[in-house]
Design a protein around this motif. Structure first.
Motif, PDB file in Angstrom:
ATOM      1  N   VAL A  21     -22.891 -16.435 -59.438  1.00 58.28           N
ATOM      2  CA  VAL A  21     -23.817 -15.635 -60.249  1.00 58.28           C
ATOM      3  C   VAL A  21     -23.616 -15.990 -61.716  1.00 58.28           C
ATOM      4  O   VAL A  21     -22.505 -15.950 -62.232  1.00 58.28           O
ATOM      5  CB  VAL A  21     -23.588 -14.117 -60.022  1.00 58.28           C
ATOM      6  N   THR A  22     -24.724 -16.350 -62.385  1.00 58.19           N
ATOM      7  CA  THR A  22     -24.662 -16.674 -63.808  1.00 58.19           C
ATOM      8  C   THR A  22     -25.286 -15.585 -64.663  1.00 58.19           C
ATOM      9  O   THR A  22     -25.104 -15.576 -65.876  1.00 58.19           O
ATOM     10  CB  THR A  22     -25.365 -18.012 -64.109  1.00 58.19           C
ATOM     11  N   GLY A  23     -26.022 -14.666 -64.053  1.00 53.39           N
ATOM     12  CA  GLY A  23     -26.628 -13.587 -64.819  1.00 53.39           C
ATOM     13  C   GLY A  23     -27.338 -12.601 -63.911  1.00 53.39           C
ATOM     14  O   GLY A  23     -27.640 -12.888 -62.752  1.00 53.39           O
ATOM     15  N   PHE A  24     -27.585 -11.431 -64.462  1.00 51.52           N
ATOM     16  CA  PHE A  24     -28.294 -10.384 -63.746  1.00 51.52           C
ATOM     17  C   PHE A  24     -29.160  -9.660 -64.768  1.00 51.52           C
ATOM     18  O   PHE A  24     -28.648  -9.199 -65.793  1.00 51.52           O
ATOM     19  CB  PHE A  24     -27.308  -9.405 -63.098  1.00 51.52           C
ATOM     20  N   VAL A  25     -30.459  -9.595 -64.516  1.00 54.24           N
ATOM     21  CA  VAL A  25     -31.395  -9.017 -65.472  1.00 54.24           C
ATOM     22  C   VAL A  25     -32.257  -7.983 -64.765  1.00 54.24           C
ATOM     23  O   VAL A  25     -32.780  -8.241 -63.681  1.00 54.24           O
ATOM     24  CB  VAL A  25     -32.304 -10.110 -66.075  1.00 54.24           C
ATOM     25  N   ASN A  26     -32.404  -6.800 -65.367  1.00 52.72           N
ATOM     26  CA  ASN A  26     -33.352  -5.808 -64.880  1.00 52.72           C
ATOM     27  C   ASN A  26     -34.675  -6.051 -65.576  1.00 52.72           C
ATOM     28  O   ASN A  26     -34.755  -6.026 -66.801  1.00 52.72           O
ATOM     29  CB  ASN A  26     -32.860  -4.388 -65.164  1.00 52.72           C
ATOM     30  N   THR A  27     -35.727  -6.319 -64.805  1.00 50.41           N
ATOM     31  CA  THR A  27     -37.056  -6.560 -65.359  1.00 50.41           C
ATOM     32  C   THR A  27     -37.967  -5.401 -65.003  1.00 50.41           C
ATOM     33  O   THR A  27     -37.574  -4.490 -64.253  1.00 50.41           O
ATOM     34  CB  THR A  27     -37.651  -7.868 -64.804  1.00 50.41           C
ATOM     35  N   ASP A  28     -39.181  -5.443 -65.495  1.00 53.83           N
ATOM     36  CA  ASP A  28     -40.174  -4.419 -65.150  1.00 53.83           C
ATOM     37  C   ASP A  28     -40.523  -4.456 -63.669  1.00 53.83           C
ATOM     38  O   ASP A  28     -41.021  -3.483 -63.119  1.00 53.83           O
ATOM     39  CB  ASP A  28     -41.450  -4.610 -65.978  1.00 53.83           C
ATOM     40  N   HIS A  29     -40.279  -5.600 -63.016  1.00 56.54           N
ATOM     41  CA  HIS A  29     -40.600  -5.761 -61.594  1.00 56.54           C
ATOM     42  C   HIS A  29     -39.375  -5.633 -60.701  1.00 56.54           C
ATOM     43  O   HIS A  29     -39.457  -5.886 -59.509  1.00 56.54           O
ATOM     44  CB  HIS A  29     -41.269  -7.111 -61.373  1.00 56.54           C
ATOM     45  N   GLY A  30     -38.240  -5.260 -61.263  1.00 60.72           N
ATOM     46  CA  GLY A  30     -37.017  -5.089 -60.493  1.00 60.72           C
ATOM     47  C   GLY A  30     -35.936  -6.054 -60.930  1.00 60.72           C
ATOM     48  O   GLY A  30     -36.137  -6.890 -61.813  1.00 60.72           O
ATOM     49  N   PRO A  31     -34.756  -5.961 -60.320  1.00 69.30           N
ATOM     50  CA  PRO A  31     -33.624  -6.806 -60.717  1.00 69.30           C
ATOM     51  C   PRO A  31     -33.824  -8.268 -60.321  1.00 69.30           C
ATOM     52  O   PRO A  31     -34.463  -8.571 -59.318  1.00 69.30           O
ATOM     53  CB  PRO A  31     -32.449  -6.192 -59.967  1.00 69.30           C
ATOM     54  N   VAL A  32     -33.268  -9.150 -61.135  1.00 68.09           N
ATOM     55  CA  VAL A  32     -33.316 -10.589 -60.872  1.00 68.09           C
ATOM     56  C   VAL A  32     -31.908 -11.149 -61.015  1.00 68.09           C
ATOM     57  O   VAL A  32     -31.236 -10.919 -62.018  1.00 68.09           O
ATOM     58  CB  VAL A  32     -34.282 -11.297 -61.854  1.00 68.09           C
ATOM     59  N   LEU A  33     -31.465 -11.855 -59.990  1.00 68.31           N
ATOM     60  CA  LEU A  33     -30.140 -12.465 -59.967  1.00 68.31           C
ATOM     61  C   LEU A  33     -30.283 -13.952 -60.291  1.00 68.31           C
ATOM     62  O   LEU A  33     -31.071 -14.652 -59.663  1.00 68.31           O
ATOM     63  CB  LEU A  33     -29.524 -12.302 -58.569  1.00 68.31           C
ATOM     64  N   GLN A  34     -29.539 -14.419 -61.272  1.00 71.97           N
ATOM     65  CA  GLN A  34     -29.541 -15.833 -61.636  1.00 71.97           C
ATOM     66  C   GLN A  34     -28.287 -16.466 -61.046  1.00 71.97           C
ATOM     67  O   GLN A  34     -27.204 -15.907 -61.169  1.00 71.97           O
ATOM     68  CB  GLN A  34     -29.568 -15.982 -63.157  1.00 71.97           C
ATOM     69  N   TRP A  35     -28.419 -17.626 -60.400  1.00 73.50           N
ATOM     70  CA  TRP A  35     -27.297 -18.239 -59.712  1.00 73.50           C
ATOM     71  C   TRP A  35     -27.221 -19.732 -59.994  1.00 73.50           C
ATOM     72  O   TRP A  35     -28.190 -20.347 -60.397  1.00 73.50           O
ATOM     73  CB  TRP A  35     -27.381 -17.998 -58.205  1.00 73.50           C
ATOM     74  N   ARG A  36     -26.037 -20.306 -59.743  1.00 77.83           N
ATOM     75  CA  ARG A  36     -25.811 -21.751 -59.845  1.00 77.83           C
ATOM     76  C   ARG A  36     -25.060 -22.183 -58.593  1.00 77.83           C
ATOM     77  O   ARG A  36     -23.967 -21.687 -58.302  1.00 77.83           O
ATOM     78  CB  ARG A  36     -24.999 -22.108 -61.082  1.00 77.83           C
ATOM     79  N   CYS A  37     -25.631 -23.130 -57.890  1.00 81.58           N
ATOM     80  CA  CYS A  37     -25.003 -23.678 -56.686  1.00 81.58           C
ATOM     81  C   CYS A  37     -23.805 -24.535 -57.085  1.00 81.58           C
ATOM     82  O   CYS A  37     -23.706 -24.994 -58.225  1.00 81.58           O
ATOM     83  CB  CYS A  37     -26.031 -24.521 -55.923  1.00 81.58           C
ATOM     84  N   ASN A  38     -22.915 -24.785 -56.167  1.00 81.50           N
ATOM     85  CA  ASN A  38     -21.754 -25.637 -56.429  1.00 81.50           C
ATOM     86  C   ASN A  38     -22.159 -27.057 -56.801  1.00 81.50           C
ATOM     87  O   ASN A  38     -21.413 -27.765 -57.470  1.00 81.50           O
ATOM     88  CB  ASN A  38     -20.819 -25.658 -55.226  1.00 81.50           C
ATOM     89  N   CYS A  39     -23.373 -27.474 -56.410  1.00 83.36           N
ATOM     90  CA  CYS A  39     -23.854 -28.817 -56.754  1.00 83.36           C
ATOM     91  C   CYS A  39     -24.431 -28.858 -58.168  1.00 83.36           C
ATOM     92  O   CYS A  39     -24.722 -29.927 -58.686  1.00 83.36           O
ATOM     93  CB  CYS A  39     -24.918 -29.272 -55.760  1.00 83.36           C
ATOM     94  N   GLY A  40     -24.618 -27.672 -58.789  1.00 79.24           N
ATOM     95  CA  GLY A  40     -25.142 -27.609 -60.148  1.00 79.24           C
ATOM     96  C   GLY A  40     -26.570 -27.109 -60.249  1.00 79.24           C
ATOM     97  O   GLY A  40     -27.038 -26.787 -61.334  1.00 79.24           O
ATOM     98  N   HIS A  41     -27.295 -27.061 -59.129  1.00 82.62           N
ATOM     99  CA  HIS A  41     -28.673 -26.572 -59.167  1.00 82.62           C
ATOM    100  C   HIS A  41     -28.678 -25.084 -59.507  1.00 82.62           C
ATOM    101  O   HIS A  41     -27.841 -24.334 -59.006  1.00 82.62           O
ATOM    102  CB  HIS A  41     -29.367 -26.793 -57.818  1.00 82.62           C
ATOM    103  N   GLU A  42     -29.606 -24.671 -60.367  1.00 85.34           N
ATOM    104  CA  GLU A  42     -29.708 -23.263 -60.759  1.00 85.34           C
ATOM    105  C   GLU A  42     -30.999 -22.668 -60.233  1.00 85.34           C
ATOM    106  O   GLU A  42     -32.015 -23.355 -60.121  1.00 85.34           O
ATOM    107  CB  GLU A  42     -29.652 -23.129 -62.280  1.00 85.34           C
ATOM    108  N   GLY A  43     -30.940 -21.378 -59.911  1.00 83.87           N
ATOM    109  CA  GLY A  43     -32.115 -20.690 -59.416  1.00 83.87           C
ATOM    110  C   GLY A  43     -32.029 -19.205 -59.684  1.00 83.87           C
ATOM    111  O   GLY A  43     -31.062 -18.717 -60.280  1.00 83.87           O
ATOM    112  N   VAL A  44     -33.050 -18.485 -59.249  1.00 88.20           N
ATOM    113  CA  VAL A  44     -33.106 -17.035 -59.408  1.00 88.20           C
ATOM    114  C   VAL A  44     -33.590 -16.399 -58.115  1.00 88.20           C
ATOM    115  O   VAL A  44     -34.326 -17.019 -57.343  1.00 88.20           O
ATOM    116  CB  VAL A  44     -34.029 -16.617 -60.581  1.00 88.20           C
ATOM    117  N   LEU A  45     -33.149 -15.176 -57.870  1.00 88.95           N
ATOM    118  CA  LEU A  45     -33.605 -14.386 -56.733  1.00 88.95           C
ATOM    119  C   LEU A  45     -34.079 -13.038 -57.243  1.00 88.95           C
ATOM    120  O   LEU A  45     -33.428 -12.437 -58.089  1.00 88.95           O
ATOM    121  CB  LEU A  45     -32.470 -14.151 -55.730  1.00 88.95           C
ATOM    122  N   ASP A  46     -35.210 -12.561 -56.700  1.00 93.39           N
ATOM    123  CA  ASP A  46     -35.667 -11.226 -57.077  1.00 93.39           C
ATOM    124  C   ASP A  46     -35.154 -10.208 -56.072  1.00 93.39           C
ATOM    125  O   ASP A  46     -34.359 -10.528 -55.190  1.00 93.39           O
ATOM    126  CB  ASP A  46     -37.185 -11.184 -57.231  1.00 93.39           C
TER     127      ASP A  46
END
Length: 65
Positions: A21-46
Motif C-alpha cells: 500500500v502506497t496511499g489511501f484516499v477518501n474521495t467523494d465516491h468512496g475510499p481508494v487504495l493506492q498500491w505498488r506491486c513487487n515488480c514496480g507496477h502501480e495501481g489503485v483499487l476503489d
C-alpha cells in the motif's frame, strides 16, 4: 491485511500485503487504495475492489513507510 489486485505486468491477480500500500484516499465516491506491486507496477483499487474510473488524488502525506 491482505488484498489482491490485477497486475498487468504479471498478467495475473497478485496477493499483496500492507507493505504494497502506497496511499489511501477518501474521495467523494468512496475510499481508494493506492498500491505498488513487487515488480514496480502501480495501481489503485476503489471500494468495490476494481480500478476506479477517475484517478485518485495524491495523498497528502505518506500512509506507510
Amino acid at each position: 491485511m491482505m488484498f489482491s489486485a490485477f497486475c498487468p505486468t504479471h498478467d495475473s491477480t497478485i496477493l499483496m500485503t500492507r507493505r504494497n500500500v502506497t496511499g489511501f484516499v477518501n474521495t467523494d465516491h468512496g475510499p481508494v487504495l493506492q498500491w505498488r506491486c513487487n515488480c514496480g507496477h502501480e495501481g489503485v483499487l476503489d471500494r468495490t475492489g476494481s480500478t476506479p474510473t477517475t484517478p485518485a488524488p495524491a495523498p497528502a502525506a505518506p500512509a506507510f513507510s
